[in-house]
Scaffold this motif. Sequence first.
Motif, PDB file in Angstrom:
ATOM      1  N   VAL A 124      15.729  -2.994 -36.832  1.00 18.20           N
ATOM      2  CA  VAL A 124      15.520  -4.262 -37.532  1.00 18.20           C
ATOM      3  C   VAL A 124      14.805  -4.078 -38.856  1.00 18.20           C
ATOM      4  O   VAL A 124      15.208  -4.634 -39.884  1.00 18.20           O
ATOM      5  CB  VAL A 124      14.750  -5.253 -36.631  1.00 18.20           C
ATOM      6  N   LEU A 125      13.720  -3.317 -38.840  1.00 17.49           N
ATOM      7  CA  LEU A 125      12.854  -3.279 -40.010  1.00 17.49           C
ATOM      8  C   LEU A 125      13.273  -2.249 -41.051  1.00 17.49           C
ATOM      9  O   LEU A 125      13.292  -2.549 -42.250  1.00 17.49           O
ATOM     10  CB  LEU A 125      11.413  -2.997 -39.562  1.00 17.49           C
ATOM     11  N   PHE A 126      13.612  -1.042 -40.620  1.00 17.78           N
ATOM     12  CA  PHE A 126      13.848   0.017 -41.590  1.00 17.78           C
ATOM     13  C   PHE A 126      15.101  -0.180 -42.442  1.00 17.78           C
ATOM     14  O   PHE A 126      15.055   0.115 -43.652  1.00 17.78           O
ATOM     15  CB  PHE A 126      13.903   1.378 -40.891  1.00 17.78           C
ATOM     16  N   PRO A 127      16.247  -0.620 -41.901  1.00 19.19           N
ATOM     17  CA  PRO A 127      17.440  -0.756 -42.766  1.00 19.19           C
ATOM     18  C   PRO A 127      17.234  -1.636 -43.988  1.00 19.19           C
ATOM     19  O   PRO A 127      17.561  -1.208 -45.107  1.00 19.19           O
ATOM     20  CB  PRO A 127      18.503  -1.312 -41.802  1.00 19.19           C
ATOM     21  N   PRO A 128      16.697  -2.867 -43.874  1.00 18.44           N
ATOM     22  CA  PRO A 128      16.493  -3.646 -45.114  1.00 18.44           C
ATOM     23  C   PRO A 128      15.419  -3.050 -46.015  1.00 18.44           C
ATOM     24  O   PRO A 128      15.517  -3.155 -47.249  1.00 18.44           O
ATOM     25  CB  PRO A 128      16.089  -5.031 -44.602  1.00 18.44           C
ATOM     26  N   ALA A 129      14.398  -2.410 -45.430  1.00 21.13           N
ATOM     27  CA  ALA A 129      13.368  -1.785 -46.262  1.00 21.13           C
ATOM     28  C   ALA A 129      13.948  -0.628 -47.062  1.00 21.13           C
ATOM     29  O   ALA A 129      13.672  -0.474 -48.267  1.00 21.13           O
ATOM     30  CB  ALA A 129      12.212  -1.305 -45.384  1.00 21.13           C
ATOM     31  N   PHE A 130      14.769   0.193 -46.421  1.00 20.13           N
ATOM     32  CA  PHE A 130      15.370   1.310 -47.132  1.00 20.13           C
ATOM     33  C   PHE A 130      16.355   0.825 -48.191  1.00 20.13           C
ATOM     34  O   PHE A 130      16.437   1.409 -49.282  1.00 20.13           O
ATOM     35  CB  PHE A 130      16.084   2.241 -46.146  1.00 20.13           C
ATOM     36  N   TYR A 131      17.101  -0.227 -47.884  1.00 22.75           N
ATOM     37  CA  TYR A 131      18.040  -0.776 -48.867  1.00 22.75           C
ATOM     38  C   TYR A 131      17.294  -1.261 -50.102  1.00 22.75           C
ATOM     39  O   TYR A 131      17.739  -1.035 -51.238  1.00 22.75           O
ATOM     40  CB  TYR A 131      18.843  -1.916 -48.232  1.00 22.75           C
ATOM     41  N   PHE A 132      16.156  -1.916 -49.891  1.00 18.30           N
ATOM     42  CA  PHE A 132      15.376  -2.396 -51.025  1.00 18.30           C
ATOM     43  C   PHE A 132      14.846  -1.224 -51.844  1.00 18.30           C
ATOM     44  O   PHE A 132      14.919  -1.228 -53.090  1.00 18.30           O
ATOM     45  CB  PHE A 132      14.231  -3.264 -50.521  1.00 18.30           C
ATOM     46  N   LEU A 133      14.310  -0.220 -51.181  1.00 17.64           N
ATOM     47  CA  LEU A 133      13.747   0.927 -51.899  1.00 17.64           C
ATOM     48  C   LEU A 133      14.829   1.729 -52.618  1.00 17.64           C
ATOM     49  O   LEU A 133      14.618   2.236 -53.721  1.00 17.64           O
ATOM     50  CB  LEU A 133      12.992   1.830 -50.922  1.00 17.64           C
ATOM     51  N   PHE A 134      15.981   1.878 -51.990  1.00 21.91           N
ATOM     52  CA  PHE A 134      17.043   2.696 -52.564  1.00 21.91           C
ATOM     53  C   PHE A 134      17.651   2.037 -53.797  1.00 21.91           C
ATOM     54  O   PHE A 134      18.025   2.722 -54.755  1.00 21.91           O
ATOM     55  CB  PHE A 134      18.122   2.948 -51.510  1.00 21.91           C
ATOM     56  N   ASN A 135      17.741   0.722 -53.791  1.00 24.44           N
ATOM     57  CA  ASN A 135      18.391   0.013 -54.897  1.00 24.44           C
ATOM     58  C   ASN A 135      17.420  -0.521 -55.936  1.00 24.44           C
ATOM     59  O   ASN A 135      17.858  -1.058 -56.958  1.00 24.44           O
ATOM     60  CB  ASN A 135      19.234  -1.147 -54.347  1.00 24.44           C
ATOM     61  N   PHE A 136      16.126  -0.389 -55.676  1.00 27.79           N
ATOM     62  CA  PHE A 136      15.156  -0.882 -56.642  1.00 27.79           C
ATOM     63  C   PHE A 136      15.145   0.019 -57.881  1.00 27.79           C
ATOM     64  O   PHE A 136      14.892   1.216 -57.788  1.00 27.79           O
ATOM     65  CB  PHE A 136      13.761  -0.921 -56.012  1.00 27.79           C
ATOM     66  N   GLY A 137      15.455  -0.551 -59.002  1.00 24.67           N
ATOM     67  CA  GLY A 137      15.491   0.220 -60.241  1.00 24.67           C
ATOM     68  C   GLY A 137      16.665   1.161 -60.350  1.00 24.67           C
ATOM     69  O   GLY A 137      16.624   2.125 -61.129  1.00 24.67           O
ATOM     70  N   ALA A 138      17.731   0.913 -59.579  1.00 22.32           N
ATOM     71  CA  ALA A 138      18.883   1.816 -59.611  1.00 22.32           C
ATOM     72  C   ALA A 138      19.618   1.787 -60.942  1.00 22.32           C
ATOM     73  O   ALA A 138      20.353   2.730 -61.268  1.00 22.32           O
ATOM     74  CB  ALA A 138      19.860   1.453 -58.481  1.00 22.32           C
ATOM     75  N   GLU A 139      19.433   0.720 -61.730  1.00 24.38           N
ATOM     76  CA  GLU A 139      20.092   0.675 -63.033  1.00 24.38           C
ATOM     77  C   GLU A 139      19.453   1.635 -64.027  1.00 24.38           C
ATOM     78  O   GLU A 139      20.070   1.979 -65.042  1.00 24.38           O
ATOM     79  CB  GLU A 139      20.038  -0.758 -63.584  1.00 24.38           C
ATOM     80  N   ASN A 140      18.256   2.077 -63.750  1.00 21.99           N
ATOM     81  CA  ASN A 140      17.562   3.006 -64.644  1.00 21.99           C
ATOM     82  C   ASN A 140      17.372   4.399 -64.053  1.00 21.99           C
ATOM     83  O   ASN A 140      17.177   5.362 -64.789  1.00 21.99           O
ATOM     84  CB  ASN A 140      16.183   2.452 -65.020  1.00 21.99           C
ATOM     85  N   VAL A 141      17.408   4.500 -62.735  1.00 26.80           N
ATOM     86  CA  VAL A 141      17.110   5.766 -62.058  1.00 26.80           C
ATOM     87  C   VAL A 141      18.211   6.068 -61.058  1.00 26.80           C
ATOM     88  O   VAL A 141      18.701   5.173 -60.355  1.00 26.80           O
ATOM     89  CB  VAL A 141      15.745   5.701 -61.333  1.00 26.80           C
ATOM     90  N   ASN A 142      18.597   7.325 -60.993  1.00 27.88           N
ATOM     91  CA  ASN A 142      19.555   7.770 -59.987  1.00 27.88           C
ATOM     92  C   ASN A 142      18.790   8.219 -58.747  1.00 27.88           C
ATOM     93  O   ASN A 142      18.165   9.282 -58.740  1.00 27.88           O
ATOM     94  CB  ASN A 142      20.403   8.914 -60.531  1.00 27.88           C
ATOM     95  N   PRO A 143      18.794   7.445 -57.675  1.00 26.76           N
ATOM     96  CA  PRO A 143      17.966   7.788 -56.513  1.00 26.76           C
ATOM     97  C   PRO A 143      18.520   8.985 -55.752  1.00 26.76           C
ATOM     98  O   PRO A 143      19.693   9.020 -55.386  1.00 26.76           O
ATOM     99  CB  PRO A 143      18.010   6.514 -55.658  1.00 26.76           C
ATOM    100  N   GLU A 144      17.685   9.954 -55.534  1.00 27.10           N
ATOM    101  CA  GLU A 144      17.994  11.116 -54.701  1.00 27.10           C
ATOM    102  C   GLU A 144      16.832  11.289 -53.729  1.00 27.10           C
ATOM    103  O   GLU A 144      15.762  11.765 -54.086  1.00 27.10           O
ATOM    104  CB  GLU A 144      18.205  12.364 -55.555  1.00 27.10           C
ATOM    105  N   ILE A 145      17.056  10.906 -52.489  1.00 34.37           N
ATOM    106  CA  ILE A 145      15.997  10.839 -51.492  1.00 34.37           C
ATOM    107  C   ILE A 145      15.819  12.208 -50.828  1.00 34.37           C
ATOM    108  O   ILE A 145      16.789  12.809 -50.363  1.00 34.37           O
ATOM    109  CB  ILE A 145      16.308   9.769 -50.438  1.00 34.37           C
ATOM    110  N   ARG A 146      14.580  12.672 -50.794  1.00 36.08           N
ATOM    111  CA  ARG A 146      14.275  13.911 -50.086  1.00 36.08           C
ATOM    112  C   ARG A 146      14.266  13.675 -48.584  1.00 36.08           C
ATOM    113  O   ARG A 146      13.819  12.638 -48.101  1.00 36.08           O
ATOM    114  CB  ARG A 146      12.920  14.459 -50.530  1.00 36.08           C
ATOM    115  N   ILE A 147      14.736  14.654 -47.844  1.00 39.77           N
ATOM    116  CA  ILE A 147      14.798  14.534 -46.395  1.00 39.77           C
ATOM    117  C   ILE A 147      13.406  14.422 -45.786  1.00 39.77           C
ATOM    118  O   ILE A 147      13.181  13.655 -44.843  1.00 39.77           O
ATOM    119  CB  ILE A 147      15.583  15.730 -45.805  1.00 39.77           C
TER     120      ILE A 147
END
Length: 279
Positions: A124-147
């Motif tokens: 319930v909690l992690f999917p929307p939180a990760f979606y917000f973090l992954f797409n926040f500022g995506a127009e300026n930054v290319n997100p590459e998440i470390r494992i």
Amino acid sequence: MAREMTLREHLDELRRRLVIVVVFVILAMVAAFVFRDPIIEFLLEPGFADLDEKPIATEVLETVSVTFKVTLLVAFAASLPVVLYQVIMFASPGLTARERLYIFLFLPGVLIAFGAGVAFGYYVLFPPAFYFLFNFGAENVNPEIRIASYVNVLTSLMFWMGVVFQIPLVLFGLGRLGVVSSRWLLRRWRFAVLLAFVAAAMITPTFDPVNQTLVAVPIIVLYLFGILLARFGERLRRGKREKAASGPGLLRRAGRRLAFWRLPGYVWRRVFRRGRGEP
């Protein structure tokens, strides 16, 4: 009555139970390492299931360290019932039979509540939180998440949600012991709501109010449910106290009514008085 154990016997028992826990954890780690790929895929699913990307590793040993960390966490989670059982059995000589019964009845509730909190954080909690973090500022930054960063955030969130779901059981225990009352808890509901949002801000990795509300609302609901359990614990405590207070009185009244031990004296007095011609 149990025999009092010496210090050496206590240490020997502690060593034996520690050996059992360590052996079980090692076996669980071996099993988790064998199934490491399905376990890591399961952890990556809530964040990367809808993406065509995978997390990256920027260090040589990062993937290895994450794999061993995941296997250790899974092994500890699988060994938690055994660990708690060994702890309870080590402390059981100092407990009464009623206290041991309460603990063994309480233990499944603790495990179920922790599992429910972990599932809530994962599904319930992690999917929307990760979606917000992954797409926040995506127009300026290319997100590459470390494992390593991804696993740390996910496991921390699941753990703390498992802890939060212990609130009703904690309030029940406090109410059963008489530390707090349900009325006292109900009068402080505003303070509880404030603490729920503060805890949500500390648990969630985002500052998004929607995700924080997803954490705060279950905490508030758990608090209200804990008030009901505290009320139930108060009734159990009050019933036990009334039973203990009324038990001897009932026995005394029953004894006065029956009074079998007075019957011989009564008969003797009646016979003696009649023999002397007294009424």
